[in-house]
Design a protein around this motif. Structure first.
Motif, PDB file in Angstrom:
ATOM      1  N   ARG A  35       4.294  14.658   2.998  1.00 48.48           N
ATOM      2  CA  ARG A  35       4.381  13.198   2.897  1.00 48.48           C
ATOM      3  C   ARG A  35       4.864  12.581   4.203  1.00 48.48           C
ATOM      4  NH1 ARG A  35       7.923  13.313  -2.672  1.00 48.48           N
ATOM      5  NH2 ARG A  35       6.342  14.193  -4.032  1.00 48.48           N
TER       6      ARG A  35
ATOM      7  N   LYS B 125       0.828  -1.206   0.000  1.00 50.15           N
ATOM      8  CA  LYS B 125       0.000   0.000   0.000  1.00 50.15           C
ATOM      9  C   LYS B 125       0.858   1.250   0.000  1.00 50.15           C
ATOM     10  CE  LYS B 125      -3.789   2.282   2.443  1.00 50.15           C
ATOM     11  NZ  LYS B 125      -4.739   2.220   3.583  1.00 50.15           N
TER      12      LYS B 125
ATOM     13  N   ASN C 208     -10.222   9.698   6.527  1.00 50.27           N
ATOM     14  CA  ASN C 208      -9.455  10.308   7.611  1.00 50.27           C
ATOM     15  C   ASN C 208     -10.396  10.857   8.688  1.00 50.27           C
ATOM     16  OD1 ASN C 208      -6.699  11.574   8.526  1.00 50.27           O
ATOM     17  ND2 ASN C 208      -8.143  13.264   8.556  1.00 50.27           N
TER      18      ASN C 208
ATOM     19  N   LYS D 203       1.952  11.936   9.908  1.00 51.15           N
ATOM     20  CA  LYS D 203       0.781  11.205  10.405  1.00 51.15           C
ATOM     21  C   LYS D 203       0.344  11.757  11.750  1.00 51.15           C
ATOM     22  CE  LYS D 203       2.783   7.149  10.105  1.00 51.15           C
ATOM     23  NZ  LYS D 203       2.989   5.689  10.148  1.00 51.15           N
TER      24      LYS D 203
ATOM     25  N   GLU E 178       0.965   3.981  -3.067  1.00 53.70           N
ATOM     26  CA  GLU E 178       0.611   5.378  -2.833  1.00 53.70           C
ATOM     27  C   GLU E 178       1.774   6.303  -3.167  1.00 53.70           C
ATOM     28  OE1 GLU E 178      -1.038   5.912   1.061  1.00 53.70           O
ATOM     29  OE2 GLU E 178      -2.988   5.117   0.436  1.00 53.70           O
TER      30      GLU E 178
ATOM     31  N   ILE F 165      -1.725  12.981  -1.027  1.00 53.23           N
ATOM     32  CA  ILE F 165      -2.365  12.652  -2.309  1.00 53.23           C
ATOM     33  C   ILE F 165      -3.548  13.578  -2.557  1.00 53.23           C
ATOM     34  CG2 ILE F 165      -3.751  10.885  -3.480  1.00 53.23           C
ATOM     35  CD1 ILE F 165      -1.889   8.790  -2.230  1.00 53.23           C
ATOM     36  N   ALA F 166      -4.363  13.822  -1.538  1.00 57.67           N
ATOM     37  CA  ALA F 166      -5.500  14.735  -1.680  1.00 57.67           C
ATOM     38  C   ALA F 166      -5.026  16.130  -2.065  1.00 57.67           C
ATOM     39  CB  ALA F 166      -6.302  14.777  -0.378  1.00 57.67           C
TER      40      ALA F 166
ATOM     41  N   GLU G   6      -2.303   6.153   9.065  1.00 57.87           N
ATOM     42  CA  GLU G   6      -1.880   4.913   8.426  1.00 57.87           C
ATOM     43  C   GLU G   6      -0.542   5.104   7.722  1.00 57.87           C
ATOM     44  OE1 GLU G   6      -5.192   3.682   6.012  1.00 57.87           O
ATOM     45  OE2 GLU G   6      -6.130   2.649   7.701  1.00 57.87           O
ATOM     46  N   THR G   7      -0.571   5.409   6.424  1.00 55.49           N
ATOM     47  CA  THR G   7       0.688   5.527   5.681  1.00 55.49           C
ATOM     48  C   THR G   7       1.275   6.930   5.731  1.00 55.49           C
ATOM     49  OG1 THR G   7      -0.439   6.085   3.603  1.00 55.49           O
ATOM     50  CG2 THR G   7      -0.097   3.751   4.081  1.00 55.49           C
TER      51      THR G   7
ATOM     52  N   ASN H 238     -10.172  10.098   0.564  1.00 60.60           N
ATOM     53  CA  ASN H 238      -9.060  10.139   1.510  1.00 60.60           C
ATOM     54  C   ASN H 238      -9.392  11.034   2.697  1.00 60.60           C
ATOM     55  OD1 ASN H 238      -7.645   8.487  -0.191  1.00 60.60           O
ATOM     56  ND2 ASN H 238      -6.062   9.959  -0.717  1.00 60.60           N
TER      57      ASN H 238
ATOM     58  N   GLY I  25      -2.086   9.760   2.517  1.00 54.43           N
ATOM     59  CA  GLY I  25      -3.448  10.040   2.059  1.00 54.43           C
ATOM     60  C   GLY I  25      -3.728  11.517   1.879  1.00 54.43           C
TER      61      GLY I  25
ATOM     62  N   ARG J  32     -11.162  10.349  -5.374  1.00 53.86           N
ATOM     63  CA  ARG J  32     -10.088   9.777  -4.561  1.00 53.86           C
ATOM     64  C   ARG J  32      -9.673  10.748  -3.460  1.00 53.86           C
ATOM     65  NH1 ARG J  32      -5.876   5.948  -5.031  1.00 53.86           N
ATOM     66  NH2 ARG J  32      -4.771   5.979  -3.047  1.00 53.86           N
TER      67      ARG J  32
END
Length: 288
Positions: A243, A128, A201, A246, A132, A258-259, A251-252, A197, A255, A193
């Motif tokens: 990037r 994942k 969240n 968190k 991503e 990316i948004a 999680e990664t 995300n 998200g 997408r």
């Protein structure tokens, strides 16, 4: 005597003109050349604004801004690779540890079964993260992957509700959306997408309620995603779209990045703040 006087005055004017041109043109250009050399050698700390006027001042300011942007970009890339190596190394070390233990028959049968489950979970998490990371790289560098069309915002929010319904039902969270009849020219799949995300969240952090809203004000279209959770820490808020950043229960860490990439490549703007519900509120604004 008149010729000598004219000659003397001409010399004085020439000297003054040369001095003026040197200070206004030659010296700033020479300093600008040294600044460009510093940029070439990545000595960003040595870059200083140049005192100049006119077009040279504009060029010098552009060079100064470019140096700051390059420094920011290089720093962000270094941070990205450090965070990426950490995020990838953790599941790999877990997988390696269990694999070696199973190979050497260190664990009993029950522990081996548990180890295999952990390995499968970590492989899926690793997959994942990598997917991503690849998606984020494409979103930020390949504009041709965006396929714009007329999108019905109400229909888009309905799709989000259908996708999150099993999760909100399981967590017993109330999910609401409100929308005016609005159309927007964007890539429907990419915007879906991004909103998913943000919505996932919000669901992850909500206590009882998640709300999506869409409305138009003047020539701007607003989309908000908010929850009634604990919200985002003040010190984390300026970096939340970076990037691998968190928050609690993240999680990664990709998200929200990316948004942000999707919204900005769609000529929109995304911000985060406090929701009247008590949690976080993400706001997306498009010009229409």
């Amino acid at each position: 005597m008149r010729l000598l006087l004219v000659f003397f005055i001409g010399i004085v004017i020439t000297v003054l003109l040369s001095y003026f041109l040197t200070n206004k043109l030659v010296t700033p250009l020479t300093r600008l050349k040294h600044q460009l050399k510093n940029i070439e050698q990545r000595k960003f700390k040595d870059i200083q604004p140049i005192q100049a006027t006119g077009e040279i001042k504009e060029v010098a300011q552009s060079v100064y801004d470019m140096a700051n942007e390059l420094q920011r970009y290089i720093n962000s890339q270094q941070t990205f690779f450090q965070n990426a190596s950490h995020e990838l190394k953790t599941p790999l070390m877990t997988i390696q540890g269990y694999a070696e233990g199973i190979k050497e028959h260190v664990f009993d049968e029950a522990e081996e079964e548990k180890g295999l489950e952990v390995m499968v979970h970590e492989v899926n998490r690793l997959k994942k993260i990598i997917n991503e990371m690849i998606l984020l790289a494409k979103l930020e560098s390949e504009k041709q992957i965006y396929r714009k069309s007329n999108v019905d915002i109400t229909y888009l929010l309905q799709q989000i509700k259908e996708r999150v319904l099993p999760i909100v039902t399981e967590k017993q969270i109330a999910f609401h959306y409100e929308s005016e009849p609005l159309m927007l020219v964007v890539d429907e799949e990419k915007l879906l997408r991004a909103l998913l995300n943000l919505t996932f969240n919000a669901i992850r952090h909500a206590n009882t309620t998640v709300v999506l809203k869409a409305w138009k004000h003047n020539s701007e279209l607003y989309l908000t995603v908010e929850d009634d959770g604990e919200g985002i820490e003040d010190e984390l808020m300026p970096h939340i779209f970076h990037r691998f950043v968190k928050g609690k229960n993240g999680e990664t860490g990709l998200g929200l990045a990316i948004a942000r990439a999707i919204v900005e490549q769609s000529n929109g703007k995304i911000t985060v703040g406090r929701s009247p519900l008590g949690g976080a509120m993400f706001t997306i604004v498009f010009q229409i």
